[in-house]
Design an enzyme around this catalytic site. Structure first.
Site: not given
Length: 319
Positions: A19-20, A212, A214, A245, A254
């Protein structure tokens, strides 16, 4: 920092690469390519995925096959926890139809990023969270909260901790099972991690926290170390360091799942992950992206990954 004896012994790692990791990549993978990466990750012991986002395909074309990915993984294997990010009621309806285990509802702690990310004010996003929570009632699908720009905003700079705690209380009141603090553009530092985790535990003591990070500024794993010292046992990471993002300038990947697993393994902490398998999965991800990825362990190997002495030339001449 706390002594090693106070560290959590079991660490839960959620893989967000599908996803990310993919939402900001110029290469758009097919459904089958995504499944090949998922299979490599599952072979390495990954059982918890934030697998996709049920966002408008026009906004994020890379995730247009969200329902197909969930359906394929459901048909292919058991024992997985599949969560999906949803931006609104329509996205939540699609996620429920697809058969996810939990939905992740996100709100930015800064007004400017929330406007860029979902074109809403924070208060409007919180109202949307309440609508989706009502939709989830009786479905057995869990609610997970996520707060973007928890450690800083690329447009506003420092984000008051009170903005983060207010949103956290809202999620706690709605019955969220977990809350993820998102370091959207790598602005977290160990002191900020300490401040945010401490204050959130005071504001919502029964809401388990996930961190979470990065690695935009190269201290993602330093922030993990601080989280561990504070007893946080849940982290999100992306294979190969994929990520970013599309609505935040300068956002990079990440922390890499294989780098995180290496750190935790060397600390004697249990993740249930196989490091060599993760290195292989990072190779799959790199091949699919068509470029070297940012993870370090996949380049160097584990600490005791030795080379044969006779493969390295010997220096000529004396000292």
């Amino acid at each position: 920092m706390s002594s090693p004896t106070t560290l959590p012994r079991r660490i839960h790692v959620t893989e967000v690469g599908l996803r990310d990791g993919l939402q900001n990549e110029p290469v758009v993978l097919t459904t089958e390519q995504k499944l090949s990466l998922a299979r490599a990750l599952m072979a390495a012991g990954v059982r918890e995925f934030e697998v996709t986002s049920f966002v408008s395909p026009r906004a994020v074309p890379a995730l247009a096959d969200a329902a197909d990915v969930v359906a394929a993984l459901r048909a292919e294997t058991t024992g997985l926890h599949l969560s999906a990010l949803v931006p609104n009621v329509r996205g939540a309806e699609r996620a429920l139809q697809a058969g996810v285990d939990s939905v992740v509802l996100f709100v930015s702690a800064s007004e400017s990023h929330n406007a860029k990310n979902v074109n809403r004010r924070v208060v409007e996003s919180l109202e949307g969270v309440e609508q989706i929570t009502r939709l989830l009632e009786g479905t057995g699908v869990a609610l997970r909260g996520a707060i973007a720009t928890s450690f800083g905003c690329p447009f506003e700079g420092n984000v008051p901790v009170e903005s983060v705690t207010e949103i956290a209380r809202h999620f706690a009141d709605l019955g969220a099972t977990h809350l993820s603090l998102g370091d959207t553009t790598g602005m977290a530092t160990p002191p900020l991690v300490t401040e945010r985790v401490t204050r959130l535990r005071q504001a919502a003591p029964d809401l388990p926290l996930t961190l979470h990070f990065h690695n935009t500024r190269g201290i993602g794993l330093a922030n993990v170390m601080q989280g561990l010292a504070l007893g946080v046992d849940r982290y999100e990471s992306s294979i190969g360091g994929l990520g970013g993002c599309p609505f935040a300038p300068g956002a990079s990947g990440n922390i890499a799942t294989e780098d995180l697993a290496y750190l935790l393994e060397e600390m004697g902490l249990d993740t249930g992950l196989d490091l060599e398998g993760l290195i292989g999965a990072a190779g799959v991800a790199g091949d699919l992206m068509g470029r070297p990825l940012l993870g370090q362990v996949s380049k160097a190997g584990a600490r005791l990954a030795l080379s044969a002495c006779d493969t390295v030339p010997t220096a000529r001449g004396g000292a």
